[in-house]
Design a protein around this motif. Sequence first.
Motif, PDB file in Angstrom:
ATOM      1  N   ALA A 324       0.838  -1.199   0.000  1.00  0.00           N
ATOM      2  CA  ALA A 324       0.000   0.000   0.000  1.00  0.00           C
ATOM      3  C   ALA A 324       0.871   1.246   0.000  1.00  0.00           C
ATOM      4  N   LEU A 325       0.383   2.307  -0.636  1.00  0.00           N
ATOM      5  CA  LEU A 325       1.096   3.580  -0.642  1.00  0.00           C
ATOM      6  C   LEU A 325       0.800   4.297   0.670  1.00  0.00           C
ATOM      7  N   VAL A 326       1.841   4.493   1.477  1.00  0.00           N
ATOM      8  CA  VAL A 326       1.698   5.142   2.777  1.00  0.00           C
ATOM      9  C   VAL A 326       2.716   6.260   2.854  1.00  0.00           C
ATOM     10  N   SER A 327       2.336   7.354   3.492  1.00  0.00           N
ATOM     11  CA  SER A 327       3.196   8.535   3.573  1.00  0.00           C
ATOM     12  C   SER A 327       3.595   8.830   5.011  1.00  0.00           C
ATOM     13  N   ALA A 328       4.719   9.521   5.148  1.00  0.00           N
ATOM     14  CA  ALA A 328       5.129   9.991   6.472  1.00  0.00           C
ATOM     15  C   ALA A 328       4.086  10.915   7.095  1.00  0.00           C
ATOM     16  N   TYR A 329       3.230  11.531   6.277  1.00  0.00           N
ATOM     17  CA  TYR A 329       2.138  12.332   6.835  1.00  0.00           C
ATOM     18  C   TYR A 329       1.243  11.483   7.739  1.00  0.00           C
ATOM     19  N   ASP A 330       1.212  10.171   7.481  1.00  0.00           N
ATOM     20  CA  ASP A 330       0.321   9.286   8.222  1.00  0.00           C
ATOM     21  C   ASP A 330       0.897   8.819   9.554  1.00  0.00           C
ATOM     22  N   ILE A 331       2.175   9.058   9.794  1.00  0.00           N
ATOM     23  CA  ILE A 331       2.824   8.474  10.963  1.00  0.00           C
ATOM     24  C   ILE A 331       2.233   9.000  12.266  1.00  0.00           C
ATOM     25  N   ALA A 332       2.054  10.316  12.382  1.00  0.00           N
ATOM     26  CA  ALA A 332       1.563  10.877  13.646  1.00  0.00           C
ATOM     27  C   ALA A 332       0.225  10.269  14.050  1.00  0.00           C
ATOM     28  N   THR A 334      -1.188   7.543  12.989  1.00  0.00           N
ATOM     29  CA  THR A 334      -1.109   6.079  13.080  1.00  0.00           C
ATOM     30  C   THR A 334      -0.521   5.626  14.405  1.00  0.00           C
ATOM     31  N   LEU A 335       0.601   6.222  14.817  1.00  0.00           N
ATOM     32  CA  LEU A 335       1.215   5.827  16.085  1.00  0.00           C
ATOM     33  C   LEU A 335       0.297   6.126  17.266  1.00  0.00           C
ATOM     34  N   LEU A 336      -0.332   7.288  17.236  1.00  0.00           N
ATOM     35  CA  LEU A 336      -1.245   7.624  18.327  1.00  0.00           C
ATOM     36  C   LEU A 336      -2.396   6.625  18.389  1.00  0.00           C
ATOM     37  N   ASP A 337      -2.933   6.279  17.239  1.00  0.00           N
ATOM     38  CA  ASP A 337      -4.031   5.313  17.176  1.00  0.00           C
ATOM     39  C   ASP A 337      -3.590   3.964  17.737  1.00  0.00           C
ATOM     40  N   LEU A 338      -2.379   3.522  17.399  1.00  0.00           N
ATOM     41  CA  LEU A 338      -1.902   2.218  17.849  1.00  0.00           C
ATOM     42  C   LEU A 338      -1.773   2.131  19.367  1.00  0.00           C
ATOM     43  N   VAL A 339      -1.485   3.268  20.021  1.00  0.00           N
ATOM     44  CA  VAL A 339      -1.328   3.234  21.482  1.00  0.00           C
ATOM     45  C   VAL A 339      -2.576   3.723  22.207  1.00  0.00           C
ATOM     46  N   GLY A 340      -3.668   3.893  21.469  1.00  0.00           N
ATOM     47  CA  GLY A 340      -4.938   4.212  22.099  1.00  0.00           C
ATOM     48  C   GLY A 340      -5.196   5.676  22.357  1.00  0.00           C
ATOM     49  N   ILE A 341      -4.491   6.570  21.648  1.00  0.00           N
ATOM     50  CA  ILE A 341      -4.702   8.017  21.783  1.00  0.00           C
ATOM     51  C   ILE A 341      -5.465   8.498  20.565  1.00  0.00           C
ATOM     52  N   ASP A 342      -6.439   9.345  20.775  1.00  0.00           N
ATOM     53  CA  ASP A 342      -7.267   9.860  19.688  1.00  0.00           C
ATOM     54  C   ASP A 342      -6.396  10.525  18.626  1.00  0.00           C
ATOM     55  N   PRO A 343      -6.418  10.033  17.377  1.00  0.00           N
ATOM     56  CA  PRO A 343      -5.533  10.587  16.353  1.00  0.00           C
ATOM     57  C   PRO A 343      -6.107  11.755  15.574  1.00  0.00           C
ATOM     58  N   THR A 344      -7.364  12.128  15.831  1.00  0.00           N
ATOM     59  CA  THR A 344      -8.047  13.060  14.946  1.00  0.00           C
ATOM     60  C   THR A 344      -7.372  14.432  14.871  1.00  0.00           C
ATOM     61  N   ARG A 345      -6.686  14.814  15.933  1.00  0.00           N
ATOM     62  CA  ARG A 345      -5.998  16.110  15.925  1.00  0.00           C
ATOM     63  C   ARG A 345      -4.981  16.179  14.797  1.00  0.00           C
ATOM     64  N   SER A 348      -6.392  16.447  10.453  1.00  0.00           N
ATOM     65  CA  SER A 348      -6.977  17.616   9.798  1.00  0.00           C
ATOM     66  C   SER A 348      -6.181  18.017   8.563  1.00  0.00           C
ATOM     67  N   GLY A 349      -4.956  17.514   8.453  1.00  0.00           N
ATOM     68  CA  GLY A 349      -4.140  17.745   7.274  1.00  0.00           C
ATOM     69  C   GLY A 349      -4.221  16.548   6.348  1.00  0.00           C
ATOM     70  N   PRO A 350      -3.161  16.276   5.617  1.00  0.00           N
ATOM     71  CA  PRO A 350      -3.215  15.181   4.646  1.00  0.00           C
ATOM     72  C   PRO A 350      -3.113  13.793   5.260  1.00  0.00           C
ATOM     73  N   GLY A 351      -2.564  13.689   6.491  1.00  0.00           N
ATOM     74  CA  GLY A 351      -2.343  12.382   7.077  1.00  0.00           C
ATOM     75  C   GLY A 351      -3.602  11.790   7.675  1.00  0.00           C
ATOM     76  N   ARG A 352      -3.611  10.468   7.781  1.00  0.00           N
ATOM     77  CA  ARG A 352      -4.701   9.758   8.442  1.00  0.00           C
ATOM     78  C   ARG A 352      -4.130   8.495   9.057  1.00  0.00           C
ATOM     79  N   SER A 353      -4.800   7.983  10.047  1.00  0.00           N
ATOM     80  CA  SER A 353      -4.322   6.780  10.695  1.00  0.00           C
ATOM     81  C   SER A 353      -4.365   5.600   9.733  1.00  0.00           C
ATOM     82  N   ARG A 354      -3.228   4.919   9.622  1.00  0.00           N
ATOM     83  CA  ARG A 354      -3.181   3.668   8.861  1.00  0.00           C
ATOM     84  C   ARG A 354      -3.067   2.471   9.805  1.00  0.00           C
ATOM     85  N   ALA A 355      -3.486   2.678  11.059  1.00  0.00           N
ATOM     86  CA  ALA A 355      -3.467   1.575  12.012  1.00  0.00           C
ATOM     87  C   ALA A 355      -4.297   0.385  11.535  1.00  0.00           C
TER      88      ALA A 355
END
Length: 484
Positions: A324-332, A334-345, A348-355
């Motif tokens: 899959a095509l994944v970007s560094a924009y997604d890291i923030a 994704t990591l928050l989602d994996l450890v149970g922290i709300d990633p929505t903050r 708002s930009g181009p990134g999204r959780s790929r968890a």
Amino acid sequence: MTQETRRPPHIVFVMSDDQGPWALGAAGNAEIQTPVIDALADQGIRLSRFFCASPVCSPARASLLTGRVPSQHGVHDYLDGAHAGPDSADYLGGIPTFTDALADAGYRLGLSGKWHLGSSDVPRRGFVHWFALHGGGSSYDRALMYRDGVAEQVEGYLTDIIADDAISFIEAEAGGSAPFFLAVNFTAPHKPFAGQHPERFTDLYRDCAFESCPQESPHPWLQTLDGGPIGGEPDAREALIGYFAAVTAMDAAIGRILDALRAQGDDRETIVVFTSDNGFNAGHHGIWGKGNGTFPLNMYDESVMVPFVLRAPGLVPEGVVDDALVSAYDIAPTLLDLVGIDPTRFESGPGRSRAPLLRGETGRDTDAEIVVHNEYGPVRMIRTADRKYVHRFPYGPHEFYDLAADPGERENLVDDPARADEVADMRRRLADWFATHRGDARYDGALLPVTGAGQIAPLAEDPQSAFGMPMWDGALAQNSEGRT
């Protein structure tokens, strides 16, 4: 510890410096020796098409931490100028990072190695341990570091010094009730290459054929300095020996860090990530270097793709390779989602959780229209699974590649009349995306004189002044003389 009160997992985030996507055994390179990282891939997931946000260090690192594009956070080139002291600036000051979110959630933060986002002598918020390199690079036998704000001249092999410091943080945090996040930012395998690394690693490659790094004819846009390519050294073979040795030495150092986690009983409770800030060409396309190995700045896959491996026992499956095509924009997010922290903050930009992708959940997003975007000042890229378009403001040249037929990006079809509709569609989609995500118009890189020669100050009322050069015509002339 009950399930209800179970501590969130630790995170060890390891980043190399200038490692091409090809420079990894697990990626199919039979010449380079990376047994530790290969084992991590076997124990977790490897993303075979992971893209940095910009093919040079500082903007790539800024985007990874913030989830924002360079035209939002204003870091468009590698940072030059003051790295510490009263004249330095925190380029991410006031911009939320995922480490801020981790600190707010109770994580104890540590940094060992390269920072290169300004004010290296001032620990970022939430960091209880800060051992940061002065600038963006160093020789491997000595370096100026800042330990919790205090300058420290270190001598010895820098890769091992960074690993030793990371291990000391892990040992100090052992048994604590709070989770930790540790950034281990190596300078390897960044140049200098020849004569920099222990013989036990360079000897591994004395007889290597280096078929994975064909030394092609120099690219027409190749930048040179002092008799060699600007991103390499005059003796290409010695540079290759040094580059490969740097990667293998780093791999061994990562092994010691993982051993420390096991010794403390934390290896099953820790998410381990390995990636790089940007890619690298070691003769590929006739280039030594990354995006600024050429002028005009390039967006070849070797420059914009990087290795990515994540091991998280119990959270992600083992032995998975996903294209899959994944970007560094997604890291923030994704990591928050994996450890149970709300990633929505951070969505708002181009990134999204790929968890969900990493967890292998059914019904994951496999939309063929997933694209990644890259930015290097006025150079912008849009890439799908089988197409790539590169646009260069204000003069061009532009590029369009059919990656299904031409995965090596050898034939530029941008002027092919038969491809005019495809080019127009990709150009429109790229323009729409940057119009959405650029943020403050003053930070938009489209009209900035970014030539790969460095950024010396934060963008201000006159953003061009940050690059210490006049607008386009002068910048082009200056860069043609071989500036880095």
